[in-house]
Design a protein around this motif. Structure first.
Motif, PDB file in Angstrom:
ATOM      1  N   HIS A   1       0.854  -1.194   0.000  1.00 39.99           N
ATOM      2  CA  HIS A   1       0.000   0.000   0.000  1.00 39.99           C
ATOM      3  C   HIS A   1       0.892   1.247   0.000  1.00 39.99           C
ATOM      4  N   PHE A   2       0.538   2.198  -0.843  1.00 43.75           N
ATOM      5  CA  PHE A   2       1.398   3.381  -0.963  1.00 43.75           C
ATOM      6  C   PHE A   2       0.574   4.533  -1.493  1.00 43.75           C
ATOM      7  N   GLU A   3       1.127   5.740  -1.437  1.00 43.13           N
ATOM      8  CA  GLU A   3       0.340   6.902  -1.875  1.00 43.13           C
ATOM      9  C   GLU A   3       1.236   8.052  -2.301  1.00 43.13           C
ATOM     10  N   LEU A   4       0.614   8.943  -3.075  1.00 41.14           N
ATOM     11  CA  LEU A   4       1.152  10.281  -3.268  1.00 41.14           C
ATOM     12  C   LEU A   4       0.345  11.162  -2.319  1.00 41.14           C
ATOM     13  N   ASP A   5       0.969  11.645  -1.294  1.00 39.61           N
ATOM     14  CA  ASP A   5       0.231  12.425  -0.307  1.00 39.61           C
ATOM     15  C   ASP A   5       0.247  13.892  -0.738  1.00 39.61           C
ATOM     16  N   LEU A   6      -0.898  14.352  -1.242  1.00 32.11           N
ATOM     17  CA  LEU A   6      -0.989  15.688  -1.840  1.00 32.11           C
ATOM     18  C   LEU A   6      -1.444  16.744  -0.839  1.00 32.11           C
ATOM     19  N   LYS A   7      -1.722  16.345   0.415  1.00 32.23           N
ATOM     20  CA  LYS A   7      -2.471  17.265   1.286  1.00 32.23           C
ATOM     21  C   LYS A   7      -1.760  18.591   1.514  1.00 32.23           C
ATOM     22  N   ASP A   8      -0.452  18.563   1.610  1.00 31.68           N
ATOM     23  CA  ASP A   8       0.237  19.825   1.902  1.00 31.68           C
ATOM     24  C   ASP A   8       0.293  20.766   0.698  1.00 31.68           C
ATOM     25  N   SER A   9      -0.175  20.272  -0.446  1.00 31.33           N
ATOM     26  CA  SER A   9      -0.175  21.147  -1.629  1.00 31.33           C
ATOM     27  C   SER A   9      -1.460  21.955  -1.750  1.00 31.33           C
ATOM     28  N   TYR A  10      -2.478  21.621  -0.941  1.00 30.28           N
ATOM     29  CA  TYR A  10      -3.759  22.300  -1.094  1.00 30.28           C
ATOM     30  C   TYR A  10      -3.755  23.623  -0.327  1.00 30.28           C
ATOM     31  N   PRO A  11      -4.015  24.725  -1.009  1.00 34.34           N
ATOM     32  CA  PRO A  11      -3.909  26.028  -0.353  1.00 34.34           C
ATOM     33  C   PRO A  11      -5.096  26.366   0.542  1.00 34.34           C
ATOM     34  N   HIS A  12      -6.238  25.718   0.347  1.00 37.89           N
ATOM     35  CA  HIS A  12      -7.419  26.046   1.143  1.00 37.89           C
ATOM     36  C   HIS A  12      -8.363  24.860   1.152  1.00 37.89           C
ATOM     37  N   GLU A  13      -9.358  24.934   1.998  1.00 38.20           N
ATOM     38  CA  GLU A  13     -10.363  23.885   2.077  1.00 38.20           C
ATOM     39  C   GLU A  13     -10.966  23.626   0.695  1.00 38.20           C
ATOM     40  N   LEU A  14     -11.186  22.345   0.396  1.00 38.38           N
ATOM     41  CA  LEU A  14     -11.894  21.896  -0.816  1.00 38.38           C
ATOM     42  C   LEU A  14     -11.125  22.139  -2.117  1.00 38.38           C
ATOM     43  N   ALA A  15      -9.853  22.530  -1.986  1.00 39.25           N
ATOM     44  CA  ALA A  15      -9.048  22.702  -3.204  1.00 39.25           C
ATOM     45  C   ALA A  15      -8.956  21.379  -3.967  1.00 39.25           C
ATOM     46  N   TRP A  16      -9.016  20.260  -3.267  1.00 32.53           N
ATOM     47  CA  TRP A  16      -8.922  18.930  -3.886  1.00 32.53           C
ATOM     48  C   TRP A  16     -10.098  18.636  -4.812  1.00 32.53           C
ATOM     49  N   CYS A  17     -11.201  19.365  -4.670  1.00 26.38           N
ATOM     50  CA  CYS A  17     -12.260  19.213  -5.683  1.00 26.38           C
ATOM     51  C   CYS A  17     -12.441  20.524  -6.436  1.00 26.38           C
ATOM     52  N   ASN A  18     -11.346  21.270  -6.518  1.00 29.30           N
ATOM     53  CA  ASN A  18     -11.297  22.488  -7.314  1.00 29.30           C
ATOM     54  C   ASN A  18     -12.432  23.441  -6.948  1.00 29.30           C
ATOM     55  N   ALA A  19     -12.716  23.540  -5.640  1.00 30.07           N
ATOM     56  CA  ALA A  19     -13.799  24.396  -5.159  1.00 30.07           C
ATOM     57  C   ALA A  19     -13.317  25.188  -3.950  1.00 30.07           C
ATOM     58  N   THR A  20     -14.205  25.983  -3.420  1.00 29.81           N
ATOM     59  CA  THR A  20     -13.933  26.743  -2.202  1.00 29.81           C
ATOM     60  C   THR A  20     -15.084  26.494  -1.225  1.00 29.81           C
ATOM     61  N   PRO A  21     -14.885  26.766   0.066  1.00 29.02           N
ATOM     62  CA  PRO A  21     -15.970  26.580   1.034  1.00 29.02           C
ATOM     63  C   PRO A  21     -17.189  27.431   0.685  1.00 29.02           C
ATOM     64  N   GLU A  22     -16.951  28.589   0.077  1.00 33.47           N
ATOM     65  CA  GLU A  22     -18.072  29.466  -0.284  1.00 33.47           C
ATOM     66  C   GLU A  22     -18.968  28.813  -1.340  1.00 33.47           C
ATOM     67  N   ARG A  23     -18.364  27.995  -2.183  1.00 32.30           N
ATOM     68  CA  ARG A  23     -19.155  27.368  -3.258  1.00 32.30           C
ATOM     69  C   ARG A  23     -19.943  26.159  -2.781  1.00 32.30           C
TER      70      ARG A  23
END
Lengths: 183, 426
Positions: B244-266
């Protein structure tokens, strides 16, 4: 299908029978289909894109096109903005799934005009097709894509434009090879 | 012949024949896909008693069923009489399965219920039940089976790393439960199946193989991943062990919900539901970190918002099926968004995976027809180099290896486990 949205341009079952149109109109509609097919076959992306409306919907469903595309996952379900991204990506020259582009030719047949509000449009036209593709960028082998395409066409500044293309592949329930070209 | 897996799978390079040789493929189907734990489905695919879906595991056709008491079974999709496939549809709901050939009926747990003209039956009905996976178990809705039985507990196979990857996805649902999207999409690739665990978790190729997407679409959740150079990423390649292995992208996200190309406001309803479920601080962290991008050995890929499974078909052919995760309690807006994102990223016409398929098919073409025979010292061409970043990997006390995003730590993690499984099966 209970999920289908009534009255929207997508997701409706096409009317069952062909309608009568003038021979001139039929020839004009067929000529448009043949042009669209040739530009897609020859990967002439910008010229192909010039045929579509500002609200174009390009849909390749898995299974029959008998549902609201919003509710399921499709192979392709492009609104106009996503279609523009698709064309931009293909035009970079680095879209490796189509670099070099696949040599392709498709045959259209059984062309039926299914809807023509009046001679001025809009129109729904459907055709069976078989597309032959050589996956020149990967395996180098021949791939065959049989299916049925349904086009919604309307006039804009007097010229025919494509507002929707639905492609129902005969093999759509099976896993598909790369279809990064214009289907 | 006996394959010398220790020689064919070295630390930092593997022999290309492992992607080509039919004998190796045959042994993989037995040692990995029959004797080991394999992802076979998700509980949300079988919500009601009597629900069933068809699956293939290591070339064998199966029915995954839910019996009337809610129990799950993985049954051979093959009449115990003469081998006729019982079901050729993708899914359904039934009280029993009847063979079209002679009318035998089987229960949802594989029991032989009825034989037509029973006077001539020479064997006991017990001996003529459907073959059934020896072990089946679930973790947070994900169903795994071990056809042969005897692979030990699922919890041991998953280990902390596998559980963490699944947790990270499920925790994005306010209820803690995900559902799978309404359908799978299959992508056929003329390459060996192992190129998919590799490619899905290769952090090195993004700026090269996928450069066309970056050029076409300058605003995306992959901006940092695409733009940074060799050492500029905050994302990491992580090998959790056990394959089991991964590319851990979490530290690349600048704000909440960036991983689904959205913002909390949306997506205010989703954020509100997450805060109600988890409290402000934890909801913030979960929405910032996003889903995993990782592989659970051998065939389950949790690709950010996607759930995908790899299916071997032949040494040079495989399929990858994907669907979108759907977050229970998150509301329709976010779940619809996830379907559209999945269509963009995954599948044969998508902006990303179509290019991965081209690379995999070109690799397969490049491997040619080499055999897994090193009697010539392996001199003939096909070694695959996976040594990148080997010396800058950090190994933690618990054995987890972490390195730069572009290092082949994930690929080495796959092959390290592969070697141990294939050697142990000899």
């Amino acid at each position: 299908m209970s999920g289908a949205k009534q009255g929207s341009q997508v997701g409706q079952a096409p009317p069952p029978a062909a309608v009568q149109v003038s021979e001139t109109l039929r020839r004009e509609l067929e000529a448009f289909l043949f042009l669209e097919a040739r530009l897609a076959d020859e990967s002439r992306y910008a010229e192909w894109e010039a045929l579509v409306t500002d609200d174009m919907h390009y849909w390749v469903p898995r299974g029959p096109a008998d549902h609201d595309p919003a509710e399921r996952l499709a192979y392709i379900n492009d609104n106009r903005a996503r279609l523009a991204t698709r064309i931009r990506q293909l035009s970079t020259g680095h879209r490796w799934a189509q670099t070099p582009p696949s040599p392709m030719r498709r045959i259209l047949g059984n062309i039926e005009v299914l809807e023509a509000r009046d001679e001025a449009g809009p129109y729904t036209v459907a055709a069976n097709f078989v597309l032959f593709e050589v996956a020149a960028q990967s395996t180098g082998e021949l791939r065959t894509w049989p299916g049925r395409a349904t086009y919604r066409l309307r006039r804009s500044d007097g010229r025919l434009r494509m507002a929707q293309k639905i492609v129902e592949l005969v093999t759509s329930q099976l896993p598909q090879s790369s279809m990064a070209f214009l289907l | 012949m006996r394959y010398d897996y220790a020689a064919l799978v070295q630390d930092g390079r593997v022999h290309g024949s492992l992607y080509v040789d039919p004998g190796v493929f045959h042994e993989e189907m037995e040692r990995i896909f029959r004797r080991g734990w394999v992802f076979v489905g998700h509980e949300s695919e079988l919500p009601a008693p009597g629900d069933w879906v068809t699956r293939r595991v290591g070339l064998q056709p199966y029915l995954l069923t839910r019996d009337l008491d809610g129990g799950l079974h993985l049954l051979a999709n093959r009449c115990a009489h003469r081998g006729t496939a019982l079901c050729r549809e993708e899914r359904g709901n039934a009280r029993h399965f009847q063979c079209i050939f002679h009318g035998w009926t089987f229960g949802l747990d594989g029991t032989l219920l009825g034989v037509t003209y029973p006077g001539g039956l020479e064997r006991s009905k017990e001996a003529l039940a459907l073959d059934r996976a020896g072990q089946i178990d679930t973790y947070r809705g994900f169903i795994f089976a071990n056809p042969a039985g005897g692979a030990g507990p699922l919890a041991e196979h998953l280990g902390p790393g596998g559980r963490y990857l699944i947790d990270r996805m499920c925790n994005l649902a306010p209820s803690g439960r995900i559902r799978l999207g309404p359908n799978w999409i299959g992508q056929r690739v003329d390459s060996n199946w192992k190129l998919w665990p590799e490619s899905d978790n290769d952090g090195y190729h993004l700026n090269f193989l996928h450069v066309s997407l970056f050029r076409a679409n300058r605003e995306s959740q992959y901006n940092e991943t695409m733009l940074a150079g060799e050492t500029g990423h905050s994302s990491k390649a992580v090998d959790h062990g056990r394959g089991h292995f991964e590319l851990d992208l979490k530290d690349s996200y600048p704000h909440e919900l960036a991983w689904c190309n959205a913002t909390p406001e949306r997506l205010p309803d989703y954020r509100r539901a997450m805060v109600a479920a988890h409290g402000e601080a934890r909801a913030h962290q979960l929405l910032l970190d996003g889903p995993p991008h990782g592989m659970i050995f051998p065939n389950l890929f949790l690709g950010e918002i996607n759930v995908a499974m790899v299916e071997p078909i032949a040494p040079g052919v495989c399929a990858q099926y994907h669907t979108a995760m759907q977050l229970e309690g998150a509301g329709e807006a976010v779940n619809r968004r996830l379907l559209r994102l999945s269509e963009a990223a995954m599948g044969p016409a998508s902006f990303l995976l179509a290019d991965d398929a081209a690379a995999a098919e070109r690799q397969q073409y490049g491997f040619g027809a080499s055999r897994a025979d090193l009697s010539d010292g392996g001199a003939a061409h096909t070694w695959v180099d996976l040594s990148r970043g080997q010396r800058r990997e950090q190994v933690a006390a618990d054995g987890v290896r972490v390195s730069l995003l572009s290092d082949e730590t994930t690929n080495r993690g796959f092959w390290r486990h592969y070697r141990s499984v294939m050697e142990a099966g000899a």
